[in-house]
Design a protein around this motif. Structure first.
Motif, PDB file in Angstrom:
ATOM      1  N   ASP A 404      32.049  56.643   0.259  1.00 52.26           N
ATOM      2  CA  ASP A 404      32.052  57.532  -0.905  1.00 52.26           C
ATOM      3  C   ASP A 404      33.351  57.439  -1.716  1.00 52.26           C
ATOM      4  O   ASP A 404      33.552  58.193  -2.664  1.00 52.26           O
ATOM      5  CB  ASP A 404      31.821  58.981  -0.481  1.00 52.26           C
ATOM      6  CG  ASP A 404      32.866  59.484   0.514  1.00 52.26           C
ATOM      7  OD1 ASP A 404      33.614  58.648   1.067  1.00 52.26           O
ATOM      8  OD2 ASP A 404      32.937  60.704   0.737  1.00 52.26           O
ATOM      9  N   ASP A 419      26.747  51.908  -4.141  1.00 48.79           N
ATOM     10  CA  ASP A 419      26.094  52.788  -5.104  1.00 48.79           C
ATOM     11  C   ASP A 419      25.640  54.064  -4.394  1.00 48.79           C
ATOM     12  O   ASP A 419      26.448  54.745  -3.797  1.00 48.79           O
ATOM     13  CB  ASP A 419      24.951  52.062  -5.803  1.00 48.79           C
ATOM     14  CG  ASP A 419      24.487  52.756  -7.080  1.00 48.79           C
ATOM     15  OD1 ASP A 419      25.183  53.677  -7.530  1.00 48.79           O
ATOM     16  OD2 ASP A 419      23.449  52.371  -7.628  1.00 48.79           O
ATOM     17  N   LYS A 420      24.352  54.358  -4.379  1.00 50.43           N
ATOM     18  CA  LYS A 420      23.855  55.573  -3.729  1.00 50.43           C
ATOM     19  C   LYS A 420      23.194  55.266  -2.386  1.00 50.43           C
ATOM     20  O   LYS A 420      22.434  56.075  -1.853  1.00 50.43           O
ATOM     21  CB  LYS A 420      22.858  56.295  -4.651  1.00 50.43           C
ATOM     22  CG  LYS A 420      23.459  56.717  -5.992  1.00 50.43           C
ATOM     23  CD  LYS A 420      22.412  57.341  -6.894  1.00 50.43           C
ATOM     24  CE  LYS A 420      23.007  57.769  -8.224  1.00 50.43           C
ATOM     25  NZ  LYS A 420      23.521  56.628  -9.016  1.00 50.43           N
TER      26      LYS A 420
END
Length: 429
Positions: A404, A419-420
């Protein structure tokens, strides 16, 4: 004429050396403007399960049905048959009999899916977790690893790319020192790494000293990261030229029996070179095998490709295990998408991003498992859907990278490693 008296300039020489030895260029170094993590960032940390990554990339879209996700007794299999493995309940294609014996080491991800159905876009997505944009180039996992944890060996590149994969995203918007060293032929090693006899150590030191003196005023006037990075490029090239660790690239040091076991083709020798490199502290090595775009003659071409993959990957698994290195080395077998269950008029299979397979082993991964599933035709994912960012997040998780943590591009846009994507923590243990 004495070669030292020619017009071969100091900048061209050292920049050329750096490009040859480190896979970087001065222009890209000066153009890099990646910013550090934001002041308010508080990245989560996890204990790494792996120190190294050997990433085996099957360029062109490997058929999951003819390798790791066969459908016994289904008409979608064409000429391909299935075989039992060392693990009860796991069946693989007959094209990978040696890997079937190593099934107890493998985690087979059968729920892979992608939003990208074209080669270049799919390749880029797999390597970066981001879709291509004309305004930016995203970093690959090897660059992220170096950015957060630096090199494993200070005199060798932080990452190495073996194979003719010209579209590799490299360092992206990070500094060019994070670009992988590109090696086309593993048996050739690094060409032109040693100076010619006439170019003595004294001459080299004299030219390098002169270059630094001429650059001193400019460097002190513009003491910023990108200028310092240009100087670092020179230093990295010199360190590598003088390093005793260059022996890692010499495959002739391996016994003939070992080289034969990996396979005498470029992919097999590339996997052997990857093992040697991680032994010497190179933490991220990618080996590519092209030719998987089997729109034509799928049932002729896939067995030929699998012969190379099966020999090399099984030898790599056994070799790392015997040397006590498998627990610290994560092996990833990846491809941009799979192939269609339907067989076309050319006896081939077409692009199929809706469902395909990847494989992980070592580096804390629990072997002998299958995660995810496609339907009875191998068409759609029905269980354990895994996107490309999820796979990359799992690699980052294994390496102990802060998933993160936010870094900023030159345009000040925020980016994270995957990314996610969410890591598949259930694969470990």
């Amino acid at each position: 004429m004495n070669p030292t008296s020619t017009s071969f300039g100091r900048r061209q020489f050292v920049a050329g050396a750096a490009q040859t030895f480190l896979g970087v260029s001065a222009l890209s170094q000066l153009g890099s403007k990646a910013l550090g993590a934001g002041a308010n960032a508080s990245p989560q940390k996890q204990v790494p399960t792996a120190r190294n990554v050997i990433y085996l990339y099957m360029n062109g879209g490997m058929s999951h049905l003819d390798t790791f996700d066969p459908k016994p007794d289904s008409d979608v299999m064409g000429l391909t048959k299935t075989i039992k493995t060392r693990v009860d309940g796991i069946r693989l294609s007959e094209n990978v009999p040696l890997l079937a014996r190593h099934a107890n080491k493998l985690a087979i991800l059968r729920g892979m899916n992608s939003t990208q159905g074209a080669h270049e876009q799919g390749n880029y997505f797999m390597h970066t977790s981001y879709t291509p944009r004309s305004s930016i180039r995203h970093p690959s996992m090897g660059a992220w690893l170096q950015k957060f944890q630096d090199r494993g060996n200070p005199t060798l590149p932080g990452s190495v790319m073996i194979g003719n994969e010209s579209r590799h995203p490299g360092a992206g918007f990070f500094e060019s020192r994070f670009t992988p060293l590109m090696i086309n032929d593993p048996e050739s090693g690094i060409n032109n790494v040693r100076p010619l006899d006439w170019f003595t150590e004294d001459r080299f030191a004299s030219r390098l000293s002169l270059a630094k003196k001429l650059d001193q005023k400019f460097a002190s006037t513009y003491d910023v990261k990108n200028v310092r990075a240009y100087s670092d490029m020179y230093d990295d090239a010199v360190k590598m030229m003088k390093s005793e660790e260059l022996k890692a690239f010499d495959l002739d040091a391996e016994p003939d029996a070992v080289r034969e076991k990996y396979g005498r083709d470029r992919f097999g020798q590339g996997c052997l070179l990857a093992r040697r490199l991680v032994e010497h502290g190179v933490r991220h090595v990618e080996v590519s095998l092209g030719g998987w775009d089997t729109h034509n003659a799928n049932f002729t071409r896939v067995p030929e490709l699998c012969d190379q993959l099966d020999s090399a990957m099984s030898a790599l698994l056994g070799d790392l295990e015997a040397r006590g290195m498998l627990n610290e080395t994560l092996i990833v077998l990846a491809t941009e998408f799979g192939r269609t269950p339907d067989i076309n008029s050319n006896d081939g299979r077409d692009h199929h991003p809706a469902g395909f397979s990847c494989v992980m082993a070592g580096g804390g991964i629990r072997g002998g498992q299958v995660y995810g599933a496609t339907d009875e035709r191998g068409d759609k994912v029905i269980e354990g859907s895994t996107g490309i960012p999820d796979l990359n997040a799992t690699i980052g998780y294994a390496l102990g990278l802060p998933l993160d943590a936010v870094l900023y591009s030159p345009t000040k846009r925020p980016f994270t490693i995957a990314d996610k994507g969410k890591p598949l923590t259930q694969l470990f243990g």
